[in-house]
Design an enzyme around this catalytic site. Structure first.
Site, PDB file in Angstrom:
ATOM      1  N   GLY A 229      -2.980   4.115  -0.253  1.00  0.00           N
ATOM      2  CA  GLY A 229      -2.808   5.217   0.695  1.00  0.00           C
ATOM      3  C   GLY A 229      -2.721   4.685   2.110  1.00  0.00           C
ATOM      4  N   GLY A 234      -7.939   3.749   4.131  1.00  0.00           N
ATOM      5  CA  GLY A 234      -8.289   2.434   3.568  1.00  0.00           C
ATOM      6  C   GLY A 234      -9.453   1.796   4.307  1.00  0.00           C
ATOM      7  N   GLU A 251      -4.427  -1.048  -1.083  1.00  0.00           N
ATOM      8  CA  GLU A 251      -2.982  -1.175  -0.864  1.00  0.00           C
ATOM      9  C   GLU A 251      -2.579  -0.095   0.117  1.00  0.00           C
ATOM     10  OE1 GLU A 251      -1.614  -3.660  -1.770  1.00  0.00           O
ATOM     11  OE2 GLU A 251      -2.756  -4.363  -3.489  1.00  0.00           O
ATOM     12  N   CYS A 285       5.651   2.732   0.437  1.00  0.00           N
ATOM     13  CA  CYS A 285       4.902   1.898   1.387  1.00  0.00           C
ATOM     14  C   CYS A 285       5.699   0.634   1.689  1.00  0.00           C
ATOM     15  CB  CYS A 285       3.508   1.598   0.868  1.00  0.00           C
ATOM     16  SG  CYS A 285       3.522   0.849  -0.724  1.00  0.00           S
TER      17      CYS A 285
HETATM   18  C1  UN1 Z   1       4.270   2.125  -2.968  1.00  0.00           C
HETATM   19  O1  UN1 Z   1       5.074   2.739  -2.250  1.00  0.00           O
HETATM   20  O2  UN1 Z   1       3.041   2.387  -2.907  1.00  0.00           O
HETATM   21  O3  UN1 Z   1       8.140  -2.168  -4.463  1.00  0.00           O
HETATM   22  C2  UN1 Z   1       4.638   1.124  -3.988  1.00  0.00           C
HETATM   23  C3  UN1 Z   1       8.383  -0.957  -4.516  1.00  0.00           C
HETATM   24  C4  UN1 Z   1       7.811  -0.159  -5.665  1.00  0.00           C
HETATM   25  C5  UN1 Z   1       6.388   0.170  -5.421  1.00  0.00           C
HETATM   26  C6  UN1 Z   1       6.090   0.804  -4.096  1.00  0.00           C
HETATM   27  N1  UN1 Z   1       7.962  -0.914  -6.893  1.00  0.00           N
HETATM   28  O4  UN1 Z   1       9.046  -0.389  -3.670  1.00  0.00           O
END
Ligand code: UN1
Length: 517
Positions: A229, A234, A251, A285
């Site tokens: 998140g 975090g 993460e 992310c």
């Molecule tokens: C995320 O957005 O939390 O590498 C993970 C990527 C995906 C995972 C993203 N396999 O863009």
């Protein structure tokens, strides 16, 4: 069709204090699921139930647990389309991407089903005779897993699958706005034969989760917290777990840079920037934050990039589109705030900004835009971004990408590291020297060369540094260190007490020895 779902603890549905409507962001009037939210006490009780169940689960031989993981993979595969359609309905992820996300669960199961037959420890020589040394991986106990809704099933599987395989029990708290997808995945996991209480799903808001977690940590019924998140939350989880002498697996966000060298294949770079920036409506992310393009190719890149963004299809996520709506109203509200960070010294080169409506239309748009409509937004490219701008320094979850320039690779690396995140990064170049110098200098946990900042594969270490995480890594064999603790064992079968460092045979060297001239 709207469902009624509630938390499931120890195999039983629990009562709930309040109800949350999880809606379809393509048609916000449509409720996908009425989600009963639990209170802090229910969360803490789930951790106690998990603790109880974990004792027996840890006794199941790891290869047998591996078979359960194999069955989960098969069940997910057999239900892939249904699960993917539900993900599309609930969070607006384009169907092809949703199917890819479901594939990622199967990939994770494929990797870990074999780990059940490995889960290697070591035999290590002792410094004394008739003594053997060993290492074992022990399960940690109970993992509390709190996940975001942009990857409502794939990212949770990165925690759940290895945690269960290693002999832990799990209490999973998914995002409320992705609860129906999470609930479906929970059902597939338990259909594989997990005993009651080994996997529990608790729907709760952030405040209740935090309070429940604090209680559970105090009671000693949680040994690992996994959290995906925002950096802000975090930090709170990191502080809380730190007080209980635990290190969470965090993460967090990213401000992922893409460097474009003068020797880059620009067509490829434009394609990469388009998918990195606007695939999943910029809500990974790993999504692209800022393009850092060499001054000599800046004008040409920006022109081509703006054209590609203008031509990209945004709309109904069941169709073949680059992006559908934003995940949920709260993300749309936050995204609208990021748009206010655009300053007079910036140039928006992509056309209209803001929500797509009848008064603010987009070419070839086939989503619902009438009467408030779906949460569809124009993709935005902002040129002229400066290193002191908020747009440059902070994560802007959503379809907005900044562009800035550089003259030397060292300068590009410095700019790429400046925001202080460190999740993903990318460089477009045809010169291997540039690629390796970039790899060495970039602070990110992941580096792409001639590829998108997003789209990491499920068997490489996934994770960030700086504001993107605390250095923990998920996926592949690296995540085993999150869900097991090493235990060292020594076994002396000499029949006497041999004292380490003291009763050790010495072999005297002749250190004065020199080769003849
Ligand atoms: C995320 O957005 O939390 O590498 C993970 C990527 C995906 C995972 C993203 N396999 O863009």
């Amino acid at each position: 069709m709207s469902r009624q779902i509630v938390s499931i603890v120890g195999g039983k549905e629990t009562g709930s204090a309040t109800t949350y409507p999880s809606t379809n962001p393509a048609r916000p009037g449509e409720v996908v699921a009425h989600v009963g939210l639990a209170d802090a006490g229910t969360f803490a009780a789930a951790c106690r139930t998990a603790k109880e169940a974990q004792r027996e689960w840890a006794k199941v031989p790891a290869p047998v647990r591996g078979r359960v993981i194999a069955s989960i993979g098969r069940l997910v595969e057999a239900n892939a389309e249904r699960l993917a359609h539900l993900v599309t309905e609930e969070i607006g992820k384009p169907y092809a991407e949703a199917l890819g996300e479901v594939r990622e669960i199967v990939d994770t199961c494929d990797f870990f089903l074999g780990e059940g037959r490995r889960l290697y420890g070591q035999t290590v020589p002792s410094e004394m005779p008739a003594k053997n040394l060993f290492t074992f991986r022990n399960p940690i106990g109970v993992a509390a897993v709190v996940t975001a809704g942009n990857f409502p099933v794939a990212v949770p599987s990165w925690y759940l699958v290895p945690a269960l395989l290693c002999g832990n029990a799990v209490v999973w708290k998914p995002a409320e706005y992705a609860a129906a997808s999470a609930h479906a995945m929970y059902q597939l996991f338990v259909a594989a034969g997990l005993p009651d209480g080994v996997l529990n799903i608790v729907f709760a808001d952030g405040a209740a989760t935090y309070e429940g977690l604090e209680q559970a940590l105090g009671e000693g019924s949680v040994q690992k917290v996994g959290f995906t998140g925002s950096s802000e939350v975090g930090r709170k989880i990191g502080e809380l777990t730190g007080r209980h002498l635990q290190s969470a697996c965090l993460e967090l966000g990213g401000k992922n840079p893409m460097v474009i060298m003068p020797d880059a294949d620009l067509d490829l770079a434009v394609e990469g920037a388009l998918f990195s920036g606007f695939g999943t409506a910029g809500q990974r992310c790993t999504s692209l934050g800022t393009v850092i393009v060499h001054e000599s190719v800046h004008d040409e890149f920006v022109e081509r990039f703006a054209r590609a963004v203008g031509e990209a299809r945004i709309g109904n996520p069941e169709e073949d589109v680059l992006a559908g709506p934003l995940l949920d109203q709260k993300f749309a509200d936050r995204y609208e705030e990021y748009l206010t960070w655009i300053q007079p010294h910036h140039q928006v080169v992509s056309g209209n900004i803001g929500k797509i409506t009848e008064d603010n239309p987009r070419r070839d748009f086939d989503g619902d835009s009438a009467n408030g409509g779906g949460l569809y937004y124009h993709p935005v490219v902002v040129d002229g971004v400066r290193p002191t701008d908020r747009l440059f320094l902070e994560e802007t979850f959503g379809p907005i990408v900044g562009v800035t320039t550089f003259s030397t690779l060292d300068e590009a690396i410095e700019l790429a590291n400046l925001p202080g995140y460190g999740l993903s990064s990318s460089i477009y170049t045809t010169d291997p020297q540039h690629a390796f110098r970039f790899r060495e200098g970039i602070s990110a946990g992941m580096v792409s060369v001639n590829n998108s900042t997003s789209g990491a594969e499920a068997h490489l270490p996934f994770g960030g540094n700086g504001k993107s995480g605390n250095g923990s890594r998920q996926s592949g064999m690296w995540v085993l260190d999150q869900f097991t603790r090493w235990q060292a064992m020594n076994w002396d079968h000499s029949g006497r007490l041999q004292k380490a460092q003291m009763d050790v045979a010495e072999i005297e060297p002749d250190l004065a020895f020199r080769l003849p001239q």
